[in-house]
Design a protein around this motif. Sequence first.
Motif, PDB file in Angstrom:
ATOM      1  N   ASP A 135      -2.238  -0.826  -6.565  1.00 57.32           N
ATOM      2  CA  ASP A 135      -1.281  -0.140  -5.941  1.00 57.32           C
ATOM      3  C   ASP A 135      -1.541  -0.386  -4.423  1.00 57.32           C
ATOM      4  O   ASP A 135      -0.777   0.197  -3.499  1.00 57.32           O
ATOM      5  N   GLN A 136      -2.252  -1.352  -3.893  1.00 57.12           N
ATOM      6  CA  GLN A 136      -2.483  -1.731  -2.517  1.00 57.12           C
ATOM      7  C   GLN A 136      -1.138  -2.280  -2.005  1.00 57.12           C
ATOM      8  O   GLN A 136      -0.456  -2.913  -2.741  1.00 57.12           O
ATOM      9  N   LYS A 137      -0.789  -1.945  -0.761  1.00 57.79           N
ATOM     10  CA  LYS A 137       0.550  -2.591  -0.074  1.00 57.79           C
ATOM     11  C   LYS A 137       0.150  -4.057   0.247  1.00 57.79           C
ATOM     12  O   LYS A 137       1.416  -4.842   0.311  1.00 57.79           O
ATOM     13  N   ARG A 138      -0.808  -4.676   0.713  1.00 54.14           N
ATOM     14  CA  ARG A 138      -0.942  -6.029   0.897  1.00 54.14           C
ATOM     15  C   ARG A 138      -2.542  -6.329   0.546  1.00 54.14           C
ATOM     16  O   ARG A 138      -3.271  -5.319   0.426  1.00 54.14           O
ATOM     17  N   LYS A 189      -5.311   6.647  -7.686  1.00 53.63           N
ATOM     18  CA  LYS A 189      -5.005   5.111  -7.277  1.00 53.63           C
ATOM     19  C   LYS A 189      -6.220   4.609  -6.523  1.00 53.63           C
ATOM     20  O   LYS A 189      -6.518   5.254  -5.820  1.00 53.63           O
ATOM     21  N   ALA A 241      -6.312   1.871  -4.255  1.00 52.34           N
ATOM     22  CA  ALA A 241      -6.150   0.910  -3.304  1.00 52.34           C
ATOM     23  C   ALA A 241      -7.194   0.918  -2.117  1.00 52.34           C
ATOM     24  O   ALA A 241      -7.604   0.031  -1.817  1.00 52.34           O
TER      25      ALA A 241
END
Length: 146
Positions: free
Chosen positions: A77-80, A58, A60
């Motif tokens: 796949d990063q959160k923000r 991943k 990110a």
Amino acid sequence: MIIGLINGLTGAVEDALNWIIDGINELSFTTPDWLPGDLGGQTFGFDLSQIDIPEIPKLAQGAVIPPNSEFLAVLGDQKRGTNIEAPLDTITQAVLQALVSYGGAGGNQKISVTIPLTLNGRTITQIVIDDINDYIKRNGRSPIRA
């Protein structure tokens, strides 16, 4: 989630195959001493290497990918925030265009960037100035020569 499942399944397959390889590596036999030549009394067996199935990474956190190094990866796949996957030349050109459009450096213009470095909550500049002043107080002269 799907990538985690795939990585988990390939990990299970890898473990099973390596278990079989370990079992094969334990197999050996010794020839009878009465066989002629170098064959008599020799032990033969297996020395197979275990396999390593790579996981799908991943990205990110980003990655540096050298040329001609293809691999499968998970993007987004990063959160923000927004990640960019592009060749370095493309990113460099985009940064230069952004600088020009915001009145920054473009072409041969020089820009000045100030990065405050701190140590234990104090800027390095202040630490150096304080050390020089302490030296002057102790020695009656500056440690800096013109």
